[in-house]
Design an enzyme around this catalytic site. Sequence first.
Site, PDB file in Angstrom:
ATOM      1  N   THR A  42       0.870  -1.173   0.000  1.00  0.00           N
ATOM      2  CA  THR A  42       0.000   0.000   0.000  1.00  0.00           C
ATOM      3  C   THR A  42       0.904   1.220   0.000  1.00  0.00           C
ATOM      4  O   THR A  42       1.586   1.511   0.978  1.00  0.00           O
ATOM      5  CB  THR A  42      -0.928   0.013   1.225  1.00  0.00           C
ATOM      6  OG1 THR A  42      -1.758  -1.153   1.177  1.00  0.00           O
ATOM      7  CG2 THR A  42      -1.817   1.250   1.221  1.00  0.00           C
ATOM      8  N   LYS A  97      -7.310   1.253  -2.790  1.00  0.00           N
ATOM      9  CA  LYS A  97      -6.905   0.801  -1.453  1.00  0.00           C
ATOM     10  C   LYS A  97      -7.151   1.890  -0.414  1.00  0.00           C
ATOM     11  O   LYS A  97      -7.493   1.589   0.734  1.00  0.00           O
ATOM     12  CB  LYS A  97      -5.424   0.394  -1.463  1.00  0.00           C
ATOM     13  CG  LYS A  97      -4.907  -0.136  -0.115  1.00  0.00           C
ATOM     14  CD  LYS A  97      -5.658  -1.392   0.345  1.00  0.00           C
ATOM     15  CE  LYS A  97      -5.254  -1.840   1.743  1.00  0.00           C
ATOM     16  NZ  LYS A  97      -3.903  -2.415   1.820  1.00  0.00           N
ATOM     17  N   LYS A 147       0.276   4.727   8.499  1.00  0.00           N
ATOM     18  CA  LYS A 147       0.872   5.164   7.228  1.00  0.00           C
ATOM     19  C   LYS A 147      -0.198   5.272   6.146  1.00  0.00           C
ATOM     20  O   LYS A 147      -0.277   6.275   5.419  1.00  0.00           O
ATOM     21  CB  LYS A 147       1.966   4.175   6.816  1.00  0.00           C
ATOM     22  CG  LYS A 147       2.572   4.408   5.435  1.00  0.00           C
ATOM     23  CD  LYS A 147       1.968   3.495   4.362  1.00  0.00           C
ATOM     24  CE  LYS A 147       2.247   2.033   4.632  1.00  0.00           C
ATOM     25  NZ  LYS A 147       1.741   1.150   3.538  1.00  0.00           N
TER      26      LYS A 147
END
Length: 288
Positions: free
Chosen positions: A98, A173, A241
């Site tokens: 990701t 995502k 993150k």
Amino acid sequence: MTRKSIAFIGTGVMGKSMIINLLKEGYEVNIYNRTKEKADDLIGKGAVWCSTPGEAASKSEMTITMVGYPSDVKEVYYGKDGILENASAESILIDMTTSTPTLAKEIYEDAEKRGLFSLDAPVSGGDIGAENGTLTIMVGGDQQVFDRSKEVLTVVGQNIVLQGGAGSGQHTKMCNQIAIASNMIGVCEALVYAKKSGLDPNKVLESISFGAAGSWSLSNLAPRILKDDFSPGFFIKHFIKDMGIALDEAEKMKIDLPGLKMAKEMYDQLKNAGEENSGTQALYKYWA
């Protein structure tokens, strides 16, 4: 049909299970990880150790990366002995980390200049999905390259959708992580409420997991919470993150995401309390 040789960069919680599934299907897998000791088990199962990402890519028809942060992605693709400079001609590069849509587009463009092909293909499903080969895979890139990669992707995932051009997998995502962030708050609050009201939380889950409140997190992570199992299927530090990336992208698009902001603030508090290497279900400890 001759099985492809695959380079796999990153042998962490997710990568390890994905590599095992590829080995089971008869693929030759050339692996690299920053810490070789973490790959010893995979070497014992038949994976071939390489000393750099570039070495692994040079020996393979396809290179898959599953690392931690965008900075790690940049390092393995562009760093010394990196993938882009060493990948075998016309090979396919698939980043399943990701990462940022911007970096995905950069890799796509730089791969194209070198006669290589690139997809961004982040996943969802956690350690369970990786182990069972049932990950959801969100893909950005060209249709022809996607079609060529589908045989390999179906070994590690089931719900595999090409979302659009380069960067589209990463944007999708972000949608996934935004939905999970607020959902995890709801899951934890429901369990806190169940306990405080004197209910048996396990019986509560029997009812609400299959109703309108049902979700993957409720079915898979809530039972872990009730067993005091906060081990990482997905690290809090990596989730923070991801939420940061989503908030940055939202700001660029001039949209406000108050639910995501609140979730990130809560997870930041847990990180500051030393929970960064716990699983995302450790959000439950916020109430403790």
